[in-house]
Motif scaffolding. Structure first.
Motif, short mmCIF file in Angstrom:
data_model
loop_
_atom_site.label_atom_id
_atom_site.label_comp_id
_atom_site.label_asym_id
_atom_site.label_seq_id
_atom_site.Cartn_x
_atom_site.Cartn_y
_atom_site.Cartn_z
N LEU A 32 5.05 -2.77 -2.44
CA LEU A 32 6.47 -2.85 -2.09
C LEU A 32 6.78 -3.71 -0.88
O LEU A 32 7.46 -4.71 -0.95
N ARG A 33 6.21 -3.33 0.27
CA ARG A 33 6.70 -3.97 1.49
C ARG A 33 5.66 -3.91 2.60
O ARG A 33 5.08 -2.86 2.88
N GLY A 34 5.44 -5.05 3.24
CA GLY A 34 4.64 -5.12 4.46
C GLY A 34 5.56 -5.52 5.61
O GLY A 34 6.75 -5.74 5.43
N ARG A 35 4.96 -5.64 6.80
CA ARG A 35 5.81 -5.97 7.95
C ARG A 35 4.99 -6.58 9.08
O ARG A 35 3.77 -6.44 9.15
N TYR A 56 1.61 -11.60 6.53
CA TYR A 56 2.41 -12.38 5.58
C TYR A 56 1.59 -12.70 4.32
O TYR A 56 2.06 -12.51 3.18
N LEU A 57 0.35 -13.18 4.51
CA LEU A 57 -0.45 -13.58 3.36
C LEU A 57 -0.78 -12.39 2.46
O LEU A 57 -0.74 -12.50 1.24
N ILE A 58 -1.11 -11.25 3.08
CA ILE A 58 -1.43 -10.07 2.28
C ILE A 58 -0.21 -9.61 1.49
O ILE A 58 -0.30 -9.28 0.30
N ALA A 59 0.97 -9.62 2.13
CA ALA A 59 2.18 -9.22 1.43
C ALA A 59 2.48 -10.16 0.27
O ALA A 59 2.72 -9.72 -0.86
N LYS A 60 2.46 -11.45 0.54
CA LYS A 60 2.86 -12.41 -0.49
C LYS A 60 1.83 -12.50 -1.61
O LYS A 60 2.19 -12.74 -2.77
N TYR A 61 0.55 -12.32 -1.29
CA TYR A 61 -0.46 -12.33 -2.33
C TYR A 61 -0.21 -11.22 -3.34
O TYR A 61 -0.41 -11.40 -4.54
N ALA A 64 4.79 -8.82 -2.55
CA ALA A 64 5.63 -7.86 -1.83
C ALA A 64 6.61 -8.55 -0.89
O ALA A 64 6.49 -9.74 -0.58
N GLU A 65 7.56 -7.77 -0.40
CA GLU A 65 8.44 -8.24 0.65
C GLU A 65 7.70 -8.21 1.99
O GLU A 65 6.75 -7.44 2.18
N TRP A 66 8.14 -9.08 2.89
CA TRP A 66 7.57 -9.14 4.23
C TRP A 66 8.71 -8.99 5.23
O TRP A 66 9.57 -9.84 5.33
N GLN A 67 8.71 -7.87 5.92
CA GLN A 67 9.79 -7.54 6.85
C GLN A 67 9.38 -7.87 8.28
O GLN A 67 8.20 -7.76 8.63
N VAL A 68 10.34 -8.25 9.09
CA VAL A 68 10.10 -8.41 10.53
C VAL A 68 10.89 -7.34 11.27
O VAL A 68 12.10 -7.18 11.04
N ARG A 69 10.19 -6.61 12.13
CA ARG A 69 10.80 -5.56 12.93
C ARG A 69 10.53 -5.84 14.41
O ARG A 69 9.37 -5.98 14.81
N ILE A 70 11.58 -5.94 15.19
CA ILE A 70 11.45 -6.14 16.63
C ILE A 70 11.35 -4.78 17.30
O ILE A 70 12.29 -3.98 17.23
N GLU A 71 10.22 -4.51 17.95
CA GLU A 71 10.00 -3.19 18.54
C GLU A 71 10.51 -3.18 19.99
O GLU A 71 9.74 -3.32 20.94
N ALA A 212 11.41 2.38 6.28
CA ALA A 212 11.50 1.06 5.66
C ALA A 212 10.70 0.97 4.36
O ALA A 212 10.73 -0.07 3.69
N GLY A 213 9.96 2.01 4.01
CA GLY A 213 9.15 1.95 2.80
C GLY A 213 7.94 1.06 2.95
O GLY A 213 7.48 0.45 1.97
N ILE A 214 7.39 0.97 4.15
CA ILE A 214 6.19 0.16 4.38
C ILE A 214 4.99 0.91 3.83
O ILE A 214 4.67 2.01 4.26
N ASP A 215 4.31 0.30 2.86
CA ASP A 215 3.17 0.98 2.26
C ASP A 215 1.85 0.27 2.52
O ASP A 215 0.80 0.75 2.09
N HIS A 216 1.88 -0.86 3.23
CA HIS A 216 0.67 -1.57 3.65
C HIS A 216 0.87 -2.00 5.10
O HIS A 216 1.80 -2.76 5.39
N VAL A 217 0.01 -1.52 5.99
CA VAL A 217 0.13 -1.86 7.41
C VAL A 217 -1.01 -2.80 7.77
O VAL A 217 -2.19 -2.45 7.67
N VAL A 218 -0.64 -4.01 8.18
CA VAL A 218 -1.60 -5.05 8.57
C VAL A 218 -1.39 -5.33 10.06
O VAL A 218 -0.29 -5.68 10.48
#
Length: 322
Positions: A32-35, A56-61, A64-71, A212-218
Motif C-alpha cells: 500500500l504505502r511507504g514513507r 522510494y525505490l522499495i515503494a515504487k518497485y 506502492a505510494e510513497w509519502q513524505v512526512r515532515i516530523e 497513514a496506512g504505512i505497511d513498509h518502514v524503510v
C-alpha cells in the motif's frame, strides 16, 4: 550507533514472531504505502538521501505510494525554512511524493488521545528521574524502571513511560535478517511523552504510520533498536506491525555516521545526478556509469526498473567518499 542485535541471521529466512505480525516472506506486489520522514533540523545530506532513495525505490518497485512526512514536533531542534528546503531537494533529485505532504505537528491532538487511552489502561506511569540518576543506578545506561510503582502524578515536569511487557520483541528485517536483542532492551520501559511536554519519537512515529496506512518502514539501521519499542506500541494499540527494512549507514572518514549533528554537508540540488547515482550505487544497485550524465528522473526510472532488494548490503556501516 544502534545496539548490535544478539542474533542477526545472515542466512536466507529465519522464522519471525508471528504474534507481532512479522513476516519472513517478501511482499507480493503491490503493497500500500511507504514513507520518508525527515525532521526539519537542516537540509538533507548524503546519508538522508540514501534513506530517501531506498524508501522510494522499495515503494515504487512494489507499486506502492510513497509519502513524505515532515516530523516537526521538536521545535528546539528545528531550523526555520528547513522543511521547504528538504521538499525542494527531493524534487531536484527526482523523488516525487504521492498525495499531500504530512506534517506531524498536525497529529498532536491524536497523540494526546492515545496517551489518555494508554493511561486509562494503566499502561503508563510518570517518572521524575534525571539522566544523571539513571546513569548512577544503571550499569548499561538503560532505564531501570525505578518509578513504575511510585504512582507519581502525571502533572508537572515528568516523563511518561510505557510499561514494556516481558515479551521477546524480536523481528525479521527484510534486509538485515532475523534480529534479536539483549534482554535488557526488552525489559526497559520507555518514554512516550517527554519531561518538556513534547511527544516522544517512538509514540509519534507509530501513531502516524498507523494513521497513514504505512505497511513498509524503510529507514537507516541506526533506528534498528527502536523497533522492539515500536513493536510494543503496535501491540498495545492492537494494530499489525509493518514490514521492516533497515538500510546501512553512510559514515565519514572518522567512522562517524553522516548526520546533521556531525555537520554533514548538504546534498547539491543544483547538480543532483552525481550524488543520486552514488546513493543508488551505495544501495548495491550497480547503475551504469553513463547514467551520471542523465537527468535525475531518468536515473530514478532506471533504478526502479532494475531494483534488487537482495543486492542491498547487509551491513551496518559503509564508508562514503565524495
Amino acid at each position: 550507533m544502534p545496539a548490535t542485535p544478539k542474533n542477526a541471521s545472515q542466512d536466507s529466512r529465519a522464522q519471525p514472531n508471528a504474534e507481532l505480525g512479522q513476516s519472513n516472506s517478501l511482499p507480493a506486489k503491490p503493497y500500500l504505502r511507504g514513507r520518508f520522514a525527515p525532521s526539519p533540523s537542516g537540509p538533507l545530506h548524503f546519508g538522508s538521501l540514501v534513506a530517501a532513495v531506498g524508501s522510494y525505490l522499495i515503494a515504487k518497485y512494489y507499486g506502492a505510494e510513497w509519502q513524505v512526512r515532515i516530523e516537526d514536533i521538536d521545535p528546539p531542534r528545528e531550523i526555520e525554512g528547513a522543511a521547504d528546503t528538504i521538499l525542494r531537494q527531493l524534487e531536484a533529485f527526482g523523488l516525487h511524493w504521492d498525495g499531500p505532504i504530512i506534517y506531524q505537528s498536525e497529529s498532536i491532538p491524536r497523540f494526546n488521545e492515545i496517551l489518555e487511552e494508554l493511561k486509562q489502561q494503566d499502561l503508563l506511569y510518570a517518572c521524575d528521574c534525571t539522566r544523571k540518576k539513571i546513569n548512577k543506578l544503571s550499569e548499561d545506561g538503560r532505564y531501570p524502571n525505578i518509578c513504575q510503582d511510585k504512582n507519581l502524578s502525571f502533572d508537572g515536569e515528568v516523563a511518561w513511560k510505557l510499561r514494556h511487557r516481558q515479551d521477546d520483541y524480536h523481528f525479521y528485517d527484510q534486509i538485515q535478517g532475523q534480529c534479536e536483542f539483549e534482554t535488557s532492551l526488552y525489559r526497559e520501559d520507555f518514554t512516550v511523552k517527554r519531561k518538556d511536554g513534547l511527544m516522544a519519537y517512538q509514540l509519534a512515529v507509530v501513531v502516524d504510520d498507523i494513521n497513514a496506512g504505512i505497511d513498509h518502514v524503510v529507514r537507516g539501521i541506526d533506528l534498528l533498536d527502536s523497533t522492539p519499542r515500536q513493536l510494543r506500541l503496535y501491540q498495545v494499540l492492537g494494530k499489525p506491525a509493518p514490514l521492516w527494512y533497515h538500510l546501512p549507514l553512510a559514515i565519514n572518514d572518522d567512522g562517524n555516521k553522516l548526520s546533521k549533528q556531525n555537520h554533514a554537508p548538504s546534498i547539491d540540488s543544483q547538480n543532483p545526478s552525481k550524488q543520486l547515482h552514488q546513493a543508488i550505487a551505495f544501495l548495491g544497485q550497480k547503475p551504469p556509469v553513463a547514467l551520471r550524465q542523465e537527468a535525475p528522473e531518468i536515473i530514478i526510472d532506471w533504478a526502479v526498473e532494475h531494483f534488487s532488494l537482495e543486492s542491498i548490503p547487509r551491513q551496518q556501516q559503509i564508508p562514503y567518499f565524495d
